[in-house]
Motif scaffolding. Structure first.
Motif, short mmCIF file in Angstrom:
data_model
loop_
_atom_site.label_atom_id
_atom_site.label_comp_id
_atom_site.label_asym_id
_atom_site.label_seq_id
_atom_site.Cartn_x
_atom_site.Cartn_y
_atom_site.Cartn_z
N GLY A 171 8.93 13.19 0.06
CA GLY A 171 8.71 12.56 1.82
C GLY A 171 8.66 12.83 2.75
N THR A 172 9.21 13.36 3.44
CA THR A 172 9.42 13.79 4.86
C THR A 172 9.53 14.96 4.91
N VAL A 173 10.02 15.65 6.14
CA VAL A 173 9.71 16.37 6.63
C VAL A 173 11.24 16.41 6.41
N GLU A 174 11.82 16.03 7.15
CA GLU A 174 13.65 16.00 7.65
C GLU A 174 14.04 16.38 5.54
N ARG A 175 13.88 14.76 5.07
CA ARG A 175 14.43 14.98 3.91
C ARG A 175 14.34 16.37 3.65
N THR A 176 13.25 16.87 3.23
CA THR A 176 12.48 17.61 2.26
C THR A 176 13.33 19.44 3.33
N GLY A 177 13.59 18.67 3.83
CA GLY A 177 15.30 19.93 5.03
C GLY A 177 16.24 19.81 4.27
N LYS A 178 16.18 18.44 4.09
CA LYS A 178 18.24 18.21 4.05
C LYS A 178 17.96 18.30 2.08
N PHE A 179 16.73 18.50 1.28
CA PHE A 179 16.76 18.98 -0.07
C PHE A 179 17.59 19.96 -0.16
N LEU A 180 16.95 20.62 0.60
CA LEU A 180 16.86 22.20 0.52
C LEU A 180 18.19 23.19 0.93
N ALA A 181 19.09 22.15 2.47
CA ALA A 181 19.82 22.13 2.62
C ALA A 181 21.60 21.88 1.68
N ASP A 182 20.38 21.06 0.60
CA ASP A 182 21.55 20.17 -0.01
C ASP A 182 22.11 21.33 -1.73
N HIS A 211 0.96 -1.75 0.30
CA HIS A 211 0.34 0.12 -0.19
C HIS A 211 1.06 1.13 0.11
N LEU A 212 1.98 1.23 1.00
CA LEU A 212 2.55 1.98 0.56
C LEU A 212 3.40 2.44 -0.25
N ALA A 213 4.14 1.15 -1.11
CA ALA A 213 5.04 1.42 -2.17
C ALA A 213 4.06 2.49 -3.43
N PHE A 214 2.36 1.72 -3.66
CA PHE A 214 1.71 2.14 -4.54
C PHE A 214 1.14 3.40 -3.97
N LYS A 215 1.19 4.44 -2.53
CA LYS A 215 0.79 5.27 -2.52
C LYS A 215 1.61 6.16 -3.54
N ARG A 216 3.27 5.97 -2.59
CA ARG A 216 3.98 6.36 -2.84
C ARG A 216 4.00 6.70 -4.63
N SER A 217 4.13 5.75 -5.64
CA SER A 217 4.19 5.67 -6.61
C SER A 217 2.90 6.28 -7.39
N LEU A 218 1.95 6.62 -6.74
CA LEU A 218 0.86 7.52 -7.39
C LEU A 218 1.00 8.90 -6.90
N LEU A 219 1.91 9.48 -5.92
CA LEU A 219 2.47 10.80 -5.75
C LEU A 219 3.44 11.16 -6.56
N LEU A 220 4.55 10.10 -6.97
CA LEU A 220 5.87 10.81 -7.45
C LEU A 220 4.94 11.04 -9.31
N ALA A 221 4.45 9.75 -9.59
CA ALA A 221 3.46 10.49 -11.00
C ALA A 221 2.14 10.49 -10.50
N PRO A 222 1.36 11.67 -10.32
CA PRO A 222 -0.05 11.40 -10.30
C PRO A 222 -0.76 11.06 -12.09
N ALA A 223 -0.27 11.22 -12.88
CA ALA A 223 -0.90 11.44 -13.86
C ALA A 223 -1.03 9.52 -14.93
N SER A 224 -0.51 8.33 -13.99
CA SER A 224 0.27 6.96 -13.99
C SER A 224 -1.24 6.91 -14.29
N ARG A 225 -1.71 5.67 -15.93
CA ARG A 225 -2.85 4.98 -16.06
C ARG A 225 -2.23 3.84 -16.82
N PHE A 226 -3.36 2.91 -16.03
CA PHE A 226 -2.60 1.19 -15.76
C PHE A 226 -3.70 0.52 -16.82
N PRO A 227 -3.48 -0.09 -18.11
CA PRO A 227 -4.38 -0.84 -18.86
C PRO A 227 -5.18 -1.61 -18.37
#
Lengths: 153, 490
Positions: free
Chosen positions: B221-232, B175-191
């Protein structure tokens, strides 16, 4: 680079002080017998006192001859002429009797643990042995009034 | 004095003074108490993600139109660009920053390899092996923010991981993997029918869950990762626009902003989709509000911007490079200085210095002497937050007291006016230097180190050359000084 700078500083500091400094007051110690300086001391046995100031290798000062152990009876006083320090030796000449010049050569060393100048005074006659032990510095010379020149007798 | 020889240096001197004063005449005065400058915030906008379609469309064919999404992204960037205190990093530059990092290419290759291996194992029905390679692939690619550069590619890996986990019977992780997949690519369509029924079901549930939790989603993803992304990536804020279905059946634009310091969204705007003009105006207001409410750091003012007046006192050692004795002739003294800054890096400086000579090595200097000099000139400087380097080319007027010099040791040993001096020191052996006034040019190079707001340590060196009076040579010349002291500015 840092070592170079330190070496340079050490060079300048060491350059400020002469290794062979004869500046000061010197006199014959009491345990050395008085000697005759010939005509200069009227053939009386005398003790020597030297007041010297050194400036680079050049030296100035006076040589005094006393006929007593307490350095009260002044027999003669002479200004140092062409005085200089060379290779640890103090070389100068003083006027003798008449037109005679007496050459003095003293080696800077030690005598019974004290800093001393030892050597001879040479004229036309025999060499006169001289032993002088340091008694003081420029302050003592000033106190004795020897920086004014030869005392009036 | 020969008038023809005096005219040229005098004229030159006048021109030099005029040239030095030119900046004062030409440039407008600058107020020392200017407002402090604010450091600009660097912001970036992630591409708009659309979640405005129902989850039932997951297994329907057809492409969604993109113009509105592209417009929204452009509007946000344009509105941010209008803000004086914000600096926008365009997507191409953001991508370059990510892909230009040292290990990016290596990690992409490794991550893709792991994905291919995972895919192979999945095809061989070795789900456990496939899972470990897919997880490693995601770990490697997450480390280089591949989800920002190639979200669809990472979504594909997450999808395969979800399918693998479903087949392993691990529904929660799937469930978590699918959720992240759809968050990353919300326009995904499956036959429809391509995936087994449990996978389609799990995807639909994940999609529904994502729609419910969109409000809480964080850009990377997470607040921590967002903070790191901004810093990096040296960003101060990240805009994360989402298009979601509205409560009343319409579409809403959600604008979420995270900053490097924040632990939660600093701005969450829900803008009902209306016509373009209104939407843009609402975006403009939201961006303005963000710009207005964001705390800014003041750029520390440089030393040169802090004050207009300067006073300093310094200890000095002076060495005459040309002098009448055999060893270096030194003098020590004090310098008192005052300066007035007309411009940030230009001042007029006056120095009064008093010196007393020191004994030279051979005592050639028979009597010490005092001297005083006045130096006037412009100061040009460069400065940082706590330091200043400056140069003062000045005119010098130097008074020297009288003194005597001799190389004859008898003139040194015997006191003046004594019998010994008269007997042994001929007057020709002593050279007398009467009181003298000379003038010339002094150049000072200095540095100031501010240890408190208005107090500083000052050190530097100067050299002078004398040329006046013009009709004689100089027995004393080229004084070199080293100065150390402190001062105050206000």
């Amino acid at each position: 680079m840092r070592l170079r700078i330190i070496s340079l500083l050490l060079f300048f500091v060491s350059g400020c002080a002469d290794a062979d400094d004869v500046s000061g007051l010197w006199q014959t110690p009491l345990d050395v017998s008085a000697v005759s300086a010939g005509a200069l001391s009227n053939d009386l046995p005398v003790r020597f006192r030297l007041a010297a100031g050194q400036y680079g290798k050049d030296v100035s000062g006076v040589l005094l001859l006393f006929s007593d152990d307490l350095f009260h009876s002044l027999e003669a006083c002479r200004y140092l002429e062409t005085a200089e320090v060379r290779d640890g030796h103090l070389l100068f000449s003083v006027a003798g009797a008449g037109n005679e010049k007496l050459d003095v050569e003293l080696l800077l060393g030690d005598f019974e643990g004290d800093e001393a100048l030892q050597g001879t005074m040479t004229g036309q006659g025999d060499s006169i042995p001289i032993v002088l032990v340091r008694q003081g510095d420029g302050g003592d010379i000033h106190e004795e009034g020897l920086d004014l020149g030869c005392p009036q007798r | 004095m020969n008038p023809s020889s005096a005219t040229l240096p005098a004229r030159l001197f006048r021109w030099l003074l005029l040239a030095a004063l030119l900046p004062v005449i030409a440039a407008p005065p600058v107020r020392a108490d200017e407002m402090p400058q604010r450091r600009k915030k660097t912001v970036a906008v992630l591409p708009l993600k659309r979640f405005d379609h129902p989850c039932s469309h997951l297994f329907a064919s057809g492409q969604e139109s993109e113009p509105f999404a592209r417009n929204v992204h452009r509007w946000i960037e344009e509105e941010l660009g209008l803000q004086e205190d914000l600096s926008v990093v365009p997507p191409s530059q953001l991508w370059s920053r990510i892909t230009g990092r040292g290990d990016y290419r290596e990690k992409v290759v490794l991550g893709r390899e792991r994905y291919m291996l995972g895919k192979e194992f999945y095809r061989d029905l070795r789900q456990v092996d496939a899972e470990s390679h897919l997880l490693r692939s995601i770990e490697l690619l997450d480390g280089i923010y591949y989800d920002v550069v190639e979200p669809e590619a990472l979504a594909e890996i997450q999808l395969l991981l979800g399918v693998t986990l479903v087949e392993e019977g691990r529904a929660a992780q799937a469930h978590l993997a699918f959720k992240r997949s759809l968050l990353l690519a919300p326009a995904s369509r499956f036959p429809a029918g391509y995936y087994p029924q449990p996978v389609e079901q799990a995807l639909t549930v994940a999609c529904e869950d994502l729609r419910q939790s969109l409000e809480r989603e964080v850009p990377v993803g997470t607040v921590e990762r967002t903070g790191k992304f901004l810093a990096d990536l040296k960003l101060d804020a990240l805009f994360f626009p989402l298009l979601v279905s509205g409560d009343e059946g319409g579409v809403e634009l959600v604008l979420v902003v995270y900053t490097r310091q924040s632990r939660a969204a600093v701005l969450r705007e829900v803008l009902p989709q209306e016509d373009e003009k209104v939407t843009r105006e609402r975006i403009s207001r939201a961006v303005s509000r963000f710009a207005a409410c964001t705390p800014y750091e003041n750029i520390p003012r440089k030393v040169e911007e802090k004050h207009r007046f300067l006073f300093a006192a310094k200890y000095e050692n002076l060495l005459y490079l040309v002098q009448p004795v055999r060893s270096p002739l030194l003098a020590m003294g004090f310098s008192f200085e005052a300066g007035h800054f007309f411009l940030k890096s230009f001042a007029l400086v006056g120095k009064l210095q008093v010196f007393s000579s020191l004994k030279d090595r051979f005592d050639d200097l028979l009597s010490g002497f005092t001297s005083a000099r006045l130096i006037l000139g412009p100061a040009f400087s460069v400065s940082g937050n706590w330091w200043r380097l400056y140069v003062v080319p000045g005119a010098e007027f130097h008074y020297m007291g009288s003194f005597s010099v001799s190389r004859d040791p008898d003139c040194k040993f015997f006191l003046p006016d004594s019998d010994g001096r008269q007997a042994m020191c001929p007057s020709s052996s002593v050279k007398h230097f009467p009181i003298d006034f000379v003038a010339g040019v002094n150049v000072f190079l200095g540095s100031q180190f501010f240890f408190a707001d208005q107090l500083f340590l000052d050190m530097g060196a100067s050299v002078s050359t004398y040329f006046a009076p013009f009709d004689r040579s100089f027995d004393m010349n080229f004084p070199l000084t080293f100065e150390l002291g402190g001062g105050v500015v206000f």
